[in-house]
Design an enzyme around this catalytic site. Structure first.
Site, mmCIF file in Angstrom:
data_model
loop_
_atom_site.group_PDB
_atom_site.id
_atom_site.type_symbol
_atom_site.label_atom_id
_atom_site.label_comp_id
_atom_site.label_asym_id
_atom_site.label_seq_id
_atom_site.Cartn_x
_atom_site.Cartn_y
_atom_site.Cartn_z
ATOM 1 N N CYS A 161 -23.394 64.752 44.904
ATOM 2 C CA CYS A 161 -24.515 63.831 45.151
ATOM 3 C C CYS A 161 -25.726 64.526 45.773
ATOM 4 O O CYS A 161 -26.806 63.940 45.843
ATOM 5 C CB CYS A 161 -24.089 62.704 46.083
ATOM 6 S SG CYS A 161 -22.415 62.166 45.860
ATOM 7 N N THR A 268 -14.074 63.864 50.721
ATOM 8 C CA THR A 268 -14.898 62.676 50.474
ATOM 9 C C THR A 268 -15.339 61.944 51.740
ATOM 10 O O THR A 268 -16.400 61.327 51.745
ATOM 11 C CB THR A 268 -14.142 61.659 49.566
ATOM 12 O OG1 THR A 268 -12.887 61.361 50.186
ATOM 13 C CG2 THR A 268 -13.910 62.231 48.178
ATOM 14 N N HIS A 299 -29.106 57.925 51.897
ATOM 15 C CA HIS A 299 -28.182 58.183 50.781
ATOM 16 C C HIS A 299 -27.603 56.836 50.340
ATOM 17 O O HIS A 299 -27.546 56.570 49.156
ATOM 18 C CB HIS A 299 -27.100 59.172 51.213
ATOM 19 C CG HIS A 299 -26.247 59.620 50.082
ATOM 20 N ND1 HIS A 299 -26.778 60.214 48.967
ATOM 21 C CD2 HIS A 299 -24.912 59.526 49.858
ATOM 22 C CE1 HIS A 299 -25.809 60.485 48.095
ATOM 23 N NE2 HIS A 299 -24.674 60.075 48.615
ATOM 24 N N THR A 303 -20.752 52.459 49.888
ATOM 25 C CA THR A 303 -19.318 52.539 50.174
ATOM 26 C C THR A 303 -19.136 52.200 51.652
ATOM 27 O O THR A 303 -20.065 52.361 52.457
ATOM 28 C CB THR A 303 -18.724 53.946 49.913
ATOM 29 O OG1 THR A 303 -19.368 54.897 50.768
ATOM 30 C CG2 THR A 303 -18.904 54.355 48.459
ATOM 31 N N ALA A 305 -17.244 53.585 54.042
ATOM 32 C CA ALA A 305 -17.303 54.716 54.971
ATOM 33 C C ALA A 305 -18.661 55.405 54.937
ATOM 34 O O ALA A 305 -19.185 55.819 55.981
ATOM 35 C CB ALA A 305 -16.204 55.725 54.623
ATOM 36 N N GLU A 310 -23.591 57.124 57.790
ATOM 37 C CA GLU A 310 -25.027 57.423 57.743
ATOM 38 C C GLU A 310 -25.781 56.615 58.803
ATOM 39 O O GLU A 310 -26.695 57.132 59.448
ATOM 40 C CB GLU A 310 -25.590 57.139 56.348
ATOM 41 C CG GLU A 310 -27.037 57.595 56.215
ATOM 42 C CD GLU A 310 -27.544 57.602 54.785
ATOM 43 O OE1 GLU A 310 -26.874 57.022 53.908
ATOM 44 O OE2 GLU A 310 -28.623 58.178 54.555
ATOM 45 N N LYS A 329 -30.407 52.775 45.905
ATOM 46 C CA LYS A 329 -29.343 52.929 44.899
ATOM 47 C C LYS A 329 -29.022 51.611 44.194
ATOM 48 O O LYS A 329 -28.496 51.611 43.085
ATOM 49 C CB LYS A 329 -28.094 53.532 45.532
ATOM 50 C CG LYS A 329 -28.236 55.038 45.759
ATOM 51 C CD LYS A 329 -26.922 55.738 45.929
ATOM 52 C CE LYS A 329 -27.064 57.251 45.862
ATOM 53 N NZ LYS A 329 -27.898 57.850 46.907
ATOM 54 N N HIS A 334 -26.402 55.073 41.218
ATOM 55 C CA HIS A 334 -26.055 56.363 41.811
ATOM 56 C C HIS A 334 -26.141 57.414 40.710
ATOM 57 O O HIS A 334 -25.336 57.427 39.789
ATOM 58 C CB HIS A 334 -24.644 56.295 42.404
ATOM 59 C CG HIS A 334 -24.332 57.442 43.316
ATOM 60 N ND1 HIS A 334 -25.148 58.539 43.437
ATOM 61 C CD2 HIS A 334 -23.277 57.657 44.154
ATOM 62 C CE1 HIS A 334 -24.618 59.387 44.311
ATOM 63 N NE2 HIS A 334 -23.490 58.878 44.752
ATOM 64 N N PHE A 394 -19.988 64.275 48.118
ATOM 65 C CA PHE A 394 -18.563 64.604 48.052
ATOM 66 C C PHE A 394 -18.461 66.129 48.106
ATOM 67 O O PHE A 394 -19.289 66.836 47.538
ATOM 68 C CB PHE A 394 -17.956 64.106 46.730
ATOM 69 C CG PHE A 394 -17.591 62.645 46.736
ATOM 70 C CD1 PHE A 394 -17.783 61.843 47.843
ATOM 71 C CD2 PHE A 394 -17.025 62.060 45.599
ATOM 72 C CE1 PHE A 394 -17.439 60.506 47.843
ATOM 73 C CE2 PHE A 394 -16.677 60.713 45.586
ATOM 74 C CZ PHE A 394 -16.880 59.942 46.704
#
Lengths: 406, 82
Positions: A161, A268, A299, A303, A305, A310, A329, A334, A394
């Site tokens: 990413c 991840t 970013h 998700t 997590a 962030e 996004k 993405h 990732f």
């Protein structure tokens, strides 16, 4: 004193349009244009995933190599064609050994390899002779080099990413150090083929379709369930201020800060500490304080997590609710390796329009996050001077770019 | 013109956008704008069209000299020996 690096041209192709003007118009009225795609499985319910597809005919692009093109390469070439036209860049005026290509892509070629292996396994057909050339990750950069006929470094960064953010940042360092005068930079990605989509879906990071495709991706929302894959390309011309002035080009913005590092913790799971240090590193490079940043394009993958980490790292650097933040996004999807480039374009639009997009689909911000999320409608900013774009990948690579008003 | 030639010509026109007027048996494939990689793709497409594989030793002509007739001959010889 580090050399000043200017962004003197920009171009893009994505689900938000096929020009920078269309992209900017879409940012003025943020919305999701996600669609759904369904793939049938034997013995299981079909899986249905949201995607952000670009309205782009890859057959319209002729490969400089005359070989078949992966869609990611076609998008890259389309964006660079547009870039050369937008900037009136005359390559014959340049020292071609000092023109670099720095490109980012996380899985470029994966869709072509998916098709090639389907031909072999499912259709019992032979694999085409140039499948390797079409699907190699550096094919977009190599096709760009053939298109432009330039001879400086031609490098591809594959840091998931963060790929195109790293590509842009490393090009900036190459210019600042005098290695090249000017560079074509950016990233591209297209992962919307069945095998690639299914691989992402299996990782359980794709947003669920409970509320339909458009509402699926909900960054920073307490009901967030993941992202939707997108496709596209964004390209920039960046060059030393001396080189730009010599050729009569003006800056769109100054590329003033960059840092990259690696969490070194997990493949991840993101590390707020690594993200924090990357943001602080970019601020140090730009010689700026946290209070100087007027907007962060997060970013923000939606998700569970990722957004939580962030929000924590932004709070650690900037304090609680000190800087406006949004994730786009849920507008463009993405783009993996293309994401950093497309999101830098968002940040540049914020600098020029002095208006930051809100996070589409953010209805109920996660109460555990202490960041100033732009919600509901775009926010007018007061004389923004510096903006930040975060890309956290990732594999643990973090990359942060800062752009400043000329 | 043989049917083999016409089939190959159609591939060149349809898949490589080559002007049909330029496509003659004795013209070199390089002069039609092909290089080593595009030639490999073209031979692959020709093999698919005739459902056969041309062995490497039938393609021993150097790239710069290879003509459409060389490929026609190879295909016709393989078909005759079937």
């Amino acid at each position: 004193m580090q050399s000043s690096v200017w962004i003197t041209g920009q171009a893009q192709l994505s689900s938000m349009g096929l020009t920078v003007e269309e992209f900017s118009a879409a940012l003025a009225h943020p919305q999701s244009n996600a669609q759904s795609i369904e793939i049938n499985l034997s013995g299981f319910d079909p899986f249905v995933v949201p995607i952000y597809a670009a309205n782009f005919d890859s057959q319209s692009i002729k490969a400089p190599s005359k070989l078949p093109l992966d869609r990611s390469s076609a998008l890259a070439l389309g964006a660079v064609h547009q870039l050369i036209k937008n900037t009136h860049l005359n390559l014959d005026e340049l020292d071609k050994s000092r023109v670099g290509i720095f490109w980012g892509s996380g899985m470029s070629g994966a869709s072509s390899l998916d098709s090639a292996t389907k031909a072999l396994y499912a259709d019992k057909r032979r694999i085409r002779p140039t499948s390797v050339i079409t699907s190699m990750p550096n094919a977009p950069a190599a096709e760009i080099s053939l298109l432009l006929g330039v001879h400086g470094p031609c490098l591809t960064y594959a840091t998931a990413c963060a790929s195109s953010a790293v590509a842009i940042g490393e090009a900036m360092l190459a210019i600042a150090s005098g290695r090249v005068d000017i560079a074509i930079v950016g990233g591209s990605e297209s992962m919307l083929s069945p095998g690639v989509l299914a691989s992402w879906d299996a990782l359980r990071v794709i947003a669920n379709m409970k509320n339909g495709a458009k509402d699926a991706c909900r960054p920073f929302d307490e009901q967030r369930t993941g992202f939707a894959l997108g496709e596209g390309a964004a390209a920039f011309v960046i060059e030393s201020s001396t080189h730009a002035q010599k050729h009569g080009r003006s800056p769109v913005a100054i590329l003033s800060g960059y840092a990259t590092n690696c969490d070194g913790v997990h493949m991840t799971n993101p590390s707020p500490a690594g993200q924090r240090e990357a943001m602080l590193g970019a601020l140090r490079y730009a010689n700026l304080k946290p209070k100087d940043i007027s907007y962060i394009n997060a970013h923000g993958t939606a998700t569970s997590a990722g957004d939580l980490a962030e929000a924590q790292s932004i709070t650690e650097v900037f304090g609680e609710k000190q800087v406006p933040v949004s994730s786009t996004k849920s507008m463009h999807g993405h783009l993996l390796g293309g994401g950093g480039a497309v999101e830098l374009l968002v940040a540049l639009d914020v600098l020029s329009t002095e208006r930051a997009p809100h996070t589409v689909n953010l209805k109920n911000p996660d109460p555990s996050m202490q960041i100033d999320l732009i919600q509901g409608e775009p926010r007018v900013l007061t004389k923004p001077r510096h903006v930040m774009s975060n890309s956290f990948a990732f594999g643990g690579t973090n990359a942060v770019l800062i752009a400043s008003k000329p | 013109m043989t049917s083999t030639f016409n089939t190959l010509k159609n591939i060149l026109v349809d898949q490589y956008s080559i002007d049909s007027e330029m496509i003659q048996p004795d013209i070199s494939l390089v002069s039609l704008g092909m290089d080593s990689l595009t030639l490999m793709e073209f031979i692959f497409a020709a093999e698919d069209a005739f459902n056969l594989r041309i062995p490497e030793d039938r393609l021993s002509e150097s790239l710069s000299a290879m003509t459409l007739q060389n490929i026609c001959d190879a295909i016709d010889q393989i078909n005759q020996s079937k």
